[in-house]
Design a protein around this motif. Structure first.
Motif, PDB file in Angstrom:
ATOM      1  N   GLU A 143      -9.673 -53.390-112.258  1.00  0.00           N
ATOM      2  CA  GLU A 143      -8.367 -54.133-112.117  1.00  0.00           C
ATOM      3  C   GLU A 143      -7.678 -53.867-110.707  1.00  0.00           C
ATOM      4  O   GLU A 143      -7.201 -55.077-110.165  1.00  0.00           O
ATOM      5  CB  GLU A 143      -7.473 -53.520-113.090  1.00  0.00           C
ATOM      6  CG  GLU A 143      -6.012 -54.237-113.135  1.00  0.00           C
ATOM      7  CD  GLU A 143      -6.011 -55.339-114.166  1.00  0.00           C
ATOM      8  OE1 GLU A 143      -4.864 -55.940-114.190  1.00  0.00           O
ATOM      9  OE2 GLU A 143      -7.018 -55.625-114.898  1.00  0.00           O
ATOM     10  N   GLU A 144      -7.831 -52.783-110.022  1.00  0.00           N
ATOM     11  CA  GLU A 144      -7.353 -52.637-108.685  1.00  0.00           C
ATOM     12  C   GLU A 144      -8.226 -53.477-107.589  1.00  0.00           C
ATOM     13  O   GLU A 144      -7.611 -54.016-106.570  1.00  0.00           O
ATOM     14  CB  GLU A 144      -7.347 -51.122-108.451  1.00  0.00           C
ATOM     15  CG  GLU A 144      -6.316 -50.341-109.384  1.00  0.00           C
ATOM     16  CD  GLU A 144      -6.252 -48.938-109.076  1.00  0.00           C
ATOM     17  OE1 GLU A 144      -5.839 -48.603-107.784  1.00  0.00           O
ATOM     18  OE2 GLU A 144      -6.757 -48.130-109.649  1.00  0.00           O
ATOM     19  N   PHE A 145      -9.311 -53.183-107.873  1.00  0.00           N
ATOM     20  CA  PHE A 145     -10.428 -54.145-106.852  1.00  0.00           C
ATOM     21  C   PHE A 145     -10.006 -55.489-106.798  1.00  0.00           C
ATOM     22  O   PHE A 145     -10.089 -56.198-105.752  1.00  0.00           O
ATOM     23  CB  PHE A 145     -11.798 -53.849-107.017  1.00  0.00           C
ATOM     24  CG  PHE A 145     -12.142 -52.569-106.301  1.00  0.00           C
ATOM     25  CD1 PHE A 145     -12.643 -52.744-105.024  1.00  0.00           C
ATOM     26  CD2 PHE A 145     -12.579 -51.486-106.896  1.00  0.00           C
ATOM     27  CE1 PHE A 145     -12.990 -51.603-104.322  1.00  0.00           C
ATOM     28  CE2 PHE A 145     -13.034 -50.194-106.462  1.00  0.00           C
ATOM     29  CZ  PHE A 145     -13.223 -50.309-105.196  1.00  0.00           C
ATOM     30  N   THR A 146      -9.792 -56.177-107.918  1.00  0.00           N
ATOM     31  CA  THR A 146      -9.639 -57.515-107.931  1.00  0.00           C
ATOM     32  C   THR A 146      -8.090 -57.955-107.895  1.00  0.00           C
ATOM     33  O   THR A 146      -7.642 -59.170-108.234  1.00  0.00           O
ATOM     34  CB  THR A 146     -10.143 -58.050-109.396  1.00  0.00           C
ATOM     35  OG1 THR A 146      -9.590 -57.593-110.625  1.00  0.00           O
ATOM     36  CG2 THR A 146     -11.697 -57.747-109.488  1.00  0.00           C
ATOM     37  N   LEU A 147      -7.277 -56.936-107.997  1.00  0.00           N
ATOM     38  CA  LEU A 147      -5.864 -57.189-107.721  1.00  0.00           C
ATOM     39  C   LEU A 147      -5.463 -57.853-109.345  1.00  0.00           C
ATOM     40  O   LEU A 147      -4.730 -58.951-109.358  1.00  0.00           O
ATOM     41  CB  LEU A 147      -5.361 -58.125-106.854  1.00  0.00           C
ATOM     42  CG  LEU A 147      -5.498 -57.306-105.420  1.00  0.00           C
ATOM     43  CD1 LEU A 147      -4.997 -58.127-104.234  1.00  0.00           C
ATOM     44  CD2 LEU A 147      -4.772 -55.838-105.340  1.00  0.00           C
ATOM     45  N   GLY A 148      -5.793 -57.545-110.238  1.00  0.00           N
ATOM     46  CA  GLY A 148      -5.464 -57.843-111.444  1.00  0.00           C
ATOM     47  C   GLY A 148      -6.110 -59.302-111.591  1.00  0.00           C
ATOM     48  O   GLY A 148      -5.530 -60.303-112.508  1.00  0.00           O
ATOM     49  N   GLY A 149      -7.253 -59.463-111.163  1.00  0.00           N
ATOM     50  CA  GLY A 149      -8.121 -60.849-111.858  1.00  0.00           C
ATOM     51  C   GLY A 149      -7.672 -61.963-110.502  1.00  0.00           C
ATOM     52  O   GLY A 149      -8.302 -62.878-110.815  1.00  0.00           O
ATOM     53  N   LEU A 150      -7.007 -61.558-109.426  1.00  0.00           N
ATOM     54  CA  LEU A 150      -6.589 -62.599-108.613  1.00  0.00           C
ATOM     55  C   LEU A 150      -7.850 -62.904-107.718  1.00  0.00           C
ATOM     56  O   LEU A 150      -7.822 -63.708-107.261  1.00  0.00           O
ATOM     57  CB  LEU A 150      -5.126 -62.443-107.588  1.00  0.00           C
ATOM     58  CG  LEU A 150      -3.863 -62.180-108.392  1.00  0.00           C
ATOM     59  CD1 LEU A 150      -2.994 -61.824-107.457  1.00  0.00           C
ATOM     60  CD2 LEU A 150      -3.741 -63.739-108.765  1.00  0.00           C
ATOM     61  N   ILE A 151      -8.670 -61.802-107.649  1.00  0.00           N
ATOM     62  CA  ILE A 151      -9.586 -61.954-106.563  1.00  0.00           C
ATOM     63  C   ILE A 151     -11.037 -62.059-107.444  1.00  0.00           C
ATOM     64  O   ILE A 151     -11.287 -61.153-108.138  1.00  0.00           O
ATOM     65  CB  ILE A 151      -9.835 -60.812-105.451  1.00  0.00           C
ATOM     66  CG1 ILE A 151      -8.520 -60.889-104.676  1.00  0.00           C
ATOM     67  CG2 ILE A 151     -10.895 -60.860-104.644  1.00  0.00           C
ATOM     68  CD1 ILE A 151      -8.434 -59.721-103.825  1.00  0.00           C
ATOM     69  N   PRO A 152     -12.073 -63.048-107.131  1.00  0.00           N
ATOM     70  CA  PRO A 152     -13.234 -62.901-107.848  1.00  0.00           C
ATOM     71  C   PRO A 152     -14.143 -61.775-107.606  1.00  0.00           C
ATOM     72  O   PRO A 152     -13.938 -61.482-106.468  1.00  0.00           O
ATOM     73  CB  PRO A 152     -13.882 -64.352-107.729  1.00  0.00           C
ATOM     74  CG  PRO A 152     -12.576 -65.384-106.983  1.00  0.00           C
ATOM     75  CD  PRO A 152     -11.688 -64.372-106.445  1.00  0.00           C
ATOM     76  N   LEU A 153     -14.884 -61.382-108.579  1.00  0.00           N
ATOM     77  CA  LEU A 153     -15.937 -60.298-108.196  1.00  0.00           C
ATOM     78  C   LEU A 153     -17.161 -60.869-108.477  1.00  0.00           C
ATOM     79  O   LEU A 153     -17.591 -61.573-109.336  1.00  0.00           O
ATOM     80  CB  LEU A 153     -15.533 -59.411-109.253  1.00  0.00           C
ATOM     81  CG  LEU A 153     -16.603 -57.934-109.504  1.00  0.00           C
ATOM     82  CD1 LEU A 153     -16.568 -57.196-108.013  1.00  0.00           C
ATOM     83  CD2 LEU A 153     -16.222 -57.188-110.348  1.00  0.00           C
ATOM     84  N   GLU A 154     -17.995 -60.577-107.568  1.00  0.00           N
ATOM     85  CA  GLU A 154     -19.524 -60.920-107.432  1.00  0.00           C
ATOM     86  C   GLU A 154     -20.256 -59.637-107.112  1.00  0.00           C
ATOM     87  O   GLU A 154     -19.611 -58.726-106.929  1.00  0.00           O
ATOM     88  CB  GLU A 154     -19.798 -61.916-106.599  1.00  0.00           C
ATOM     89  CG  GLU A 154     -19.425 -63.266-106.767  1.00  0.00           C
ATOM     90  CD  GLU A 154     -19.730 -64.295-105.859  1.00  0.00           C
ATOM     91  OE1 GLU A 154     -20.391 -64.230-104.902  1.00  0.00           O
ATOM     92  OE2 GLU A 154     -19.270 -65.562-106.003  1.00  0.00           O
ATOM     93  N   HIS A 155     -21.501 -59.755-107.384  1.00  0.00           N
ATOM     94  CA  HIS A 155     -22.322 -58.372-107.217  1.00  0.00           C
ATOM     95  C   HIS A 155     -23.730 -58.635-106.271  1.00  0.00           C
ATOM     96  O   HIS A 155     -24.334 -59.508-106.569  1.00  0.00           O
ATOM     97  CB  HIS A 155     -22.814 -58.021-108.520  1.00  0.00           C
ATOM     98  CG  HIS A 155     -21.841 -57.514-109.576  1.00  0.00           C
ATOM     99  ND1 HIS A 155     -21.000 -58.355-110.013  1.00  0.00           N
ATOM    100  CD2 HIS A 155     -21.350 -56.051-109.730  1.00  0.00           C
ATOM    101  CE1 HIS A 155     -20.130 -57.490-110.768  1.00  0.00           C
ATOM    102  NE2 HIS A 155     -20.433 -56.206-110.539  1.00  0.00           N
ATOM    103  N   PHE A 156     -23.792 -57.872-105.385  1.00  0.00           N
ATOM    104  CA  PHE A 156     -24.986 -57.863-104.504  1.00  0.00           C
ATOM    105  C   PHE A 156     -25.092 -56.372-104.029  1.00  0.00           C
ATOM    106  O   PHE A 156     -24.470 -55.920-103.145  1.00  0.00           O
ATOM    107  CB  PHE A 156     -24.835 -58.582-103.380  1.00  0.00           C
ATOM    108  CG  PHE A 156     -25.984 -58.988-102.641  1.00  0.00           C
ATOM    109  CD1 PHE A 156     -26.913 -60.217-102.855  1.00  0.00           C
ATOM    110  CD2 PHE A 156     -26.870 -57.978-101.578  1.00  0.00           C
ATOM    111  CE1 PHE A 156     -28.107 -60.162-101.800  1.00  0.00           C
ATOM    112  CE2 PHE A 156     -27.809 -58.082-101.100  1.00  0.00           C
ATOM    113  CZ  PHE A 156     -28.496 -59.189-100.830  1.00  0.00           C
TER     114      PHE A 156
END
Length: 259
Positions: free
Chosen positions: A39-52
């Motif tokens: 939640e903190e990394f994405t600012l409550g979902g405002l920032i998309p999350l991907e993985h690499f």
């Protein structure tokens, strides 16, 4: 005030979340983002999350980058050639053009050339380094000395370059030590993701920027690059900065110029 110039894409001074350490005492790069921090990394979902996933800690053993004096002299020679080309590019640029057309990998060096008057006789600090090109460029532009801070071990054999770990920097700053110019090229976007053995922290990049501000003198200058585009967190590779996170990253700074 402390000012900064940015090229279009901004390693490492943050500490928080505890991770297991390997035999060498380095923090291991985490494969998964802690669920309670998403939640903190994405600012409550405002920032998309991907993985690499990337592990630049050698499974927690830590890294040690070494450059001998002869190797650094070779880097200095290459930097001299590159600066000569950049000088010609600036001379050939159209009148009034703030920045010549150059390959992207030369943008940080071109910014250093453009603001070479700030580097003249300056005490320079470099945040994040695996090869001493920025250090050599600063010296070729007549900086008086260069200090490089890294999470991992460095040996740069040159009398005007010193290398320190993060904990040593904390001690130096608290004792009143400051620098005139700070350089961070493609570094802070990794902070807080654990890739290089840094502690996991959703605000690691912002804390690094804030910490850098305390490291430079009033009236000092920072040259910084970060990836620019639509906001994105790629775990644990890096961040990309857009309309949501970039203003947060720059909140404590007077931005003099962006390219």
């Amino acid at each position: 005030t402390r000012t900064m110039m940015m090229a279009a894409w901004l390693a490492a001074v943050a500490w928080l979340w505890c991770l297991p350490t390997g035999a060498g005492g380095a923090l291991q790069a985490p494969r998964e983002m802690p669920q309670e921090l998403e939640e903190e990394f994405t600012l409550g979902g405002l920032i998309p999350l991907e993985h690499f996933y990337v592990d630049d800690t050698l499974r927690g053993r830590g890294t040690h980058y070494t450059y001998s004096r002869s190797q650094i002299d070779s880097v200095l020679t290459g930097i001299t050639r590159s600066l000569a080309g950049i000088k010609e590019a600036f001379s050939a640029a159209e009148r009034g053009s703030p920045f010549p057309h150059l390959p992207r990998d030369l943008w940080p060096l071109a910014a250093m050339w453009k603001y070479r008057d700030r580097l003249q006789g300056a005490r320079v600090i470099v945040f994040g380094s695996m090869e001493p090109w920025a250090e050599c460029a600063a010296l070729q532009l007549n900086a008086s000395s260069v200090t490089t801070v890294e999470y991992n071990e460095l040996t740069y054999d040159h009398p005007s370059i010193s290398t320190i770990r993060v904990h040593a920097l904390e001690s130096m700053v608290r004792s009143g030590h400051q620098w005139d110019v700070a350089l961070s090229f493609s570094s802070f976007d990794h902070d807080g993701l654990g890739r290089y053995g840094d502690p996991v922290d959703p605000d690691g990049d912002i804390k690094a920027m804030s910490w850098m501000r305390t490291c430079i003198t009033v009236g000092g200058t920072a040259l910084v690059t970060v990836p620019i585009g639509p906001d994105l967190v790629v775990w644990n590779l890096h961040r990309r900065y857009g309309s949501v996170r970039l203003p947060r990253l720059l909140a404590e700074w007077e931005v003099e110029e962006k390219e």
